[in-house]
Design a protein around this motif. Sequence first.
Motif, PDB file in Angstrom:
ATOM      1  N   ASP A   1       0.976  -1.067  -0.172  1.00  0.00           N
ATOM      2  CA  ASP A   1       0.045  -0.216  -0.056  1.00  0.00           C
ATOM      3  C   ASP A   1       0.960   1.619   0.176  1.00  0.00           C
ATOM      4  O   ASP A   1       0.620   1.979  -0.184  1.00  0.00           O
ATOM      5  CB  ASP A   1      -1.325   0.001   1.040  1.00  0.00           C
ATOM      6  N   LEU A   2       2.198   1.207   0.280  1.00  0.00           N
ATOM      7  CA  LEU A   2       2.850   2.692   1.211  1.00  0.00           C
ATOM      8  C   LEU A   2       5.027   1.847   0.408  1.00  0.00           C
ATOM      9  O   LEU A   2       4.363   0.972   1.613  1.00  0.00           O
ATOM     10  CB  LEU A   2       2.794   3.119   2.626  1.00  0.00           C
ATOM     11  N   ARG A   3       4.889   2.550  -0.129  1.00  0.00           N
ATOM     12  CA  ARG A   3       7.041   2.566  -0.175  1.00  0.00           C
ATOM     13  C   ARG A   3       7.067   3.108   0.679  1.00  0.00           C
ATOM     14  O   ARG A   3       7.372   4.719  -0.251  1.00  0.00           O
ATOM     15  CB  ARG A   3       6.636   1.920  -1.682  1.00  0.00           C
ATOM     16  N   ILE A   4       8.166   3.291   1.490  1.00  0.00           N
ATOM     17  CA  ILE A   4       8.891   4.309   1.416  1.00  0.00           C
ATOM     18  C   ILE A   4      10.322   4.176   1.075  1.00  0.00           C
ATOM     19  O   ILE A   4      11.251   3.460   1.149  1.00  0.00           O
ATOM     20  CB  ILE A   4      10.005   4.309   2.932  1.00  0.00           C
ATOM     21  N   CYS A   5      10.940   5.530   0.006  1.00  0.00           N
ATOM     22  CA  CYS A   5      12.451   4.782  -0.094  1.00  0.00           C
ATOM     23  C   CYS A   5      13.154   6.167  -0.710  1.00  0.00           C
ATOM     24  O   CYS A   5      12.919   6.664   0.501  1.00  0.00           O
ATOM     25  CB  CYS A   5      11.815   5.421  -2.325  1.00  0.00           C
ATOM     26  N   GLY A   6      14.517   5.622  -0.061  1.00  0.00           N
ATOM     27  CA  GLY A   6      15.652   6.388   0.601  1.00  0.00           C
ATOM     28  C   GLY A   6      16.963   5.695   0.448  1.00  0.00           C
ATOM     29  O   GLY A   6      16.951   4.431   0.453  1.00  0.00           O
ATOM     30  N   THR A   7      17.490   6.445   0.841  1.00  0.00           N
ATOM     31  CA  THR A   7      19.781   6.020   0.962  1.00  0.00           C
ATOM     32  C   THR A   7      19.103   5.283   2.282  1.00  0.00           C
ATOM     33  O   THR A   7      18.384   6.101   3.478  1.00  0.00           O
ATOM     34  CB  THR A   7      20.118   7.113   1.520  1.00  0.00           C
ATOM     35  N   LEU A   8      20.069   4.702   2.926  1.00  0.00           N
ATOM     36  CA  LEU A   8      20.111   4.033   4.140  1.00  0.00           C
ATOM     37  C   LEU A   8      20.327   4.894   5.428  1.00  0.00           C
ATOM     38  O   LEU A   8      19.707   4.939   6.381  1.00  0.00           O
ATOM     39  CB  LEU A   8      21.212   3.124   4.213  1.00  0.00           C
ATOM     40  N   ALA A   9      21.435   5.175   4.857  1.00  0.00           N
ATOM     41  CA  ALA A   9      21.768   6.644   5.945  1.00  0.00           C
ATOM     42  C   ALA A   9      20.595   7.543   6.377  1.00  0.00           C
ATOM     43  O   ALA A   9      20.117   8.252   7.505  1.00  0.00           O
ATOM     44  CB  ALA A   9      22.475   7.437   5.840  1.00  0.00           C
ATOM     45  N   ASP A  10      19.253   7.747   4.965  1.00  0.00           N
ATOM     46  CA  ASP A  10      18.278   9.043   5.813  1.00  0.00           C
ATOM     47  C   ASP A  10      17.163   8.038   6.144  1.00  0.00           C
ATOM     48  O   ASP A  10      16.845   8.712   7.357  1.00  0.00           O
ATOM     49  CB  ASP A  10      17.740   9.053   4.093  1.00  0.00           C
ATOM     50  N   LEU A  11      17.081   6.684   5.689  1.00  0.00           N
ATOM     51  CA  LEU A  11      16.163   5.200   6.503  1.00  0.00           C
ATOM     52  C   LEU A  11      16.417   5.735   7.630  1.00  0.00           C
ATOM     53  O   LEU A  11      15.338   5.767   8.674  1.00  0.00           O
ATOM     54  CB  LEU A  11      16.365   4.457   5.614  1.00  0.00           C
ATOM     55  N   LEU A  12      17.839   5.649   7.954  1.00  0.00           N
ATOM     56  CA  LEU A  12      18.243   5.244   9.593  1.00  0.00           C
ATOM     57  C   LEU A  12      18.201   6.964  10.163  1.00  0.00           C
ATOM     58  O   LEU A  12      17.775   6.347  11.563  1.00  0.00           O
ATOM     59  CB  LEU A  12      20.166   4.927  10.035  1.00  0.00           C
ATOM     60  N   ARG A  13      18.564   7.521   9.224  1.00  0.00           N
ATOM     61  CA  ARG A  13      17.975   8.724  10.048  1.00  0.00           C
ATOM     62  C   ARG A  13      16.482   9.152  10.592  1.00  0.00           C
ATOM     63  O   ARG A  13      16.800   9.746  12.218  1.00  0.00           O
ATOM     64  CB  ARG A  13      18.391  10.099   9.275  1.00  0.00           C
ATOM     65  N   MET A  14      15.603   8.724   9.939  1.00  0.00           N
ATOM     66  CA  MET A  14      14.278   8.921  10.321  1.00  0.00           C
ATOM     67  C   MET A  14      14.310   7.775  11.550  1.00  0.00           C
ATOM     68  O   MET A  14      12.909   7.913  12.061  1.00  0.00           O
ATOM     69  CB  MET A  14      13.438   8.647   8.567  1.00  0.00           C
ATOM     70  N   GLY A  15      14.144   6.917  11.387  1.00  0.00           N
ATOM     71  CA  GLY A  15      13.878   5.689  12.130  1.00  0.00           C
ATOM     72  C   GLY A  15      14.630   6.005  13.484  1.00  0.00           C
ATOM     73  O   GLY A  15      14.273   5.292  14.307  1.00  0.00           O
ATOM     74  N   LEU A  16      15.513   6.160  13.389  1.00  0.00           N
ATOM     75  CA  LEU A  16      16.758   6.664  15.150  1.00  0.00           C
ATOM     76  C   LEU A  16      16.148   8.134  15.416  1.00  0.00           C
ATOM     77  O   LEU A  16      16.687   8.833  16.300  1.00  0.00           O
ATOM     78  CB  LEU A  16      18.231   6.572  14.319  1.00  0.00           C
ATOM     79  N   ARG A  17      15.037   8.966  14.668  1.00  0.00           N
ATOM     80  CA  ARG A  17      14.843  10.545  15.384  1.00  0.00           C
ATOM     81  C   ARG A  17      15.831  11.587  15.360  1.00  0.00           C
ATOM     82  O   ARG A  17      15.980  11.912  16.038  1.00  0.00           O
ATOM     83  CB  ARG A  17      13.992  10.114  15.913  1.00  0.00           C
ATOM     84  N   LEU A  18      17.007  10.958  14.645  1.00  0.00           N
ATOM     85  CA  LEU A  18      17.819  11.964  14.134  1.00  0.00           C
ATOM     86  C   LEU A  18      17.726  13.183  13.251  1.00  0.00           C
ATOM     87  O   LEU A  18      18.252  14.239  13.905  1.00  0.00           O
ATOM     88  CB  LEU A  18      19.341  11.430  14.109  1.00  0.00           C
ATOM     89  N   GLU A  19      16.660  13.119  12.586  1.00  0.00           N
ATOM     90  CA  GLU A  19      16.393  14.069  11.730  1.00  0.00           C
ATOM     91  C   GLU A  19      14.808  13.889  11.579  1.00  0.00           C
ATOM     92  O   GLU A  19      14.142  12.273  11.685  1.00  0.00           O
ATOM     93  CB  GLU A  19      16.853  14.131  10.376  1.00  0.00           C
ATOM     94  N   ASP A  20      14.258  14.549  11.463  1.00  0.00           N
ATOM     95  CA  ASP A  20      12.797  15.031  11.525  1.00  0.00           C
ATOM     96  C   ASP A  20      11.897  13.960   9.890  1.00  0.00           C
ATOM     97  O   ASP A  20      12.510  14.615   9.350  1.00  0.00           O
ATOM     98  CB  ASP A  20      11.832  16.048  12.046  1.00  0.00           C
ATOM     99  N   PRO A  21      11.729  13.590  10.147  1.00  0.00           N
ATOM    100  CA  PRO A  21      10.806  12.334   9.042  1.00  0.00           C
ATOM    101  C   PRO A  21      10.214  14.067   8.661  1.00  0.00           C
ATOM    102  O   PRO A  21      10.502  13.801   6.693  1.00  0.00           O
ATOM    103  CB  PRO A  21       9.885  11.605   9.535  1.00  0.00           C
ATOM    104  N   ASP A  22       9.384  14.726   8.693  1.00  0.00           N
ATOM    105  CA  ASP A  22       8.726  15.816   7.645  1.00  0.00           C
ATOM    106  C   ASP A  22      10.093  16.355   6.639  1.00  0.00           C
ATOM    107  O   ASP A  22      10.112  16.647   5.300  1.00  0.00           O
ATOM    108  CB  ASP A  22       7.895  16.806   7.608  1.00  0.00           C
TER     109      ASP A  22
END
Length: 154
Positions: A62-83
């Motif tokens: 239903d939904l695909r989230i794509c990005g570099t591994l570094a950016d996915l980790l930034r999002m998942g570890l809350r190092l950077e705001d998903p927005d």
Amino acid sequence: MPEPLLADAAARIMNRLLGERSADLAALEGRSLSIEGTDVGKRLHFLVAGGKLRRNSTAMTDLRICGTLADLLRMGLRLEDPDTLFFSRRLRLEGDTATGLSVKNLLDGLDLDWAEACQRLLGPLAGPVVAQGLHRTGVAALLRDRLERTLGRS
């Protein structure tokens, strides 16, 4: 590592970290999503069922989230705001917008707390001891700093 094993591990970790907050997954019940690390050629497929995130054996999503591994980790570890990551187009959402909004709201509600994360992953006896040691010795701050340096800030 094969994608199914990675997806199983990621789902187990996420479910443990969510703990009692698994009710936050209710808006995603029955939805499938995939997360793709565009620079590493891996796509993990998940399904929300029974209030848990589970590996999905089908590639339909239903939904695909794509990005570099570094950016996915930034999002998942809350190092950077998903927005910030989505609006700067460093991460892309493809598919159902309602599912995307539910995922975004779930991410916005997450706050990585070392003590709570250690307790959820290591249990009620070892978790608090490890978390206290991480904070007291400065290892928690060091890990966060190293992650931020490794992943880079933009």
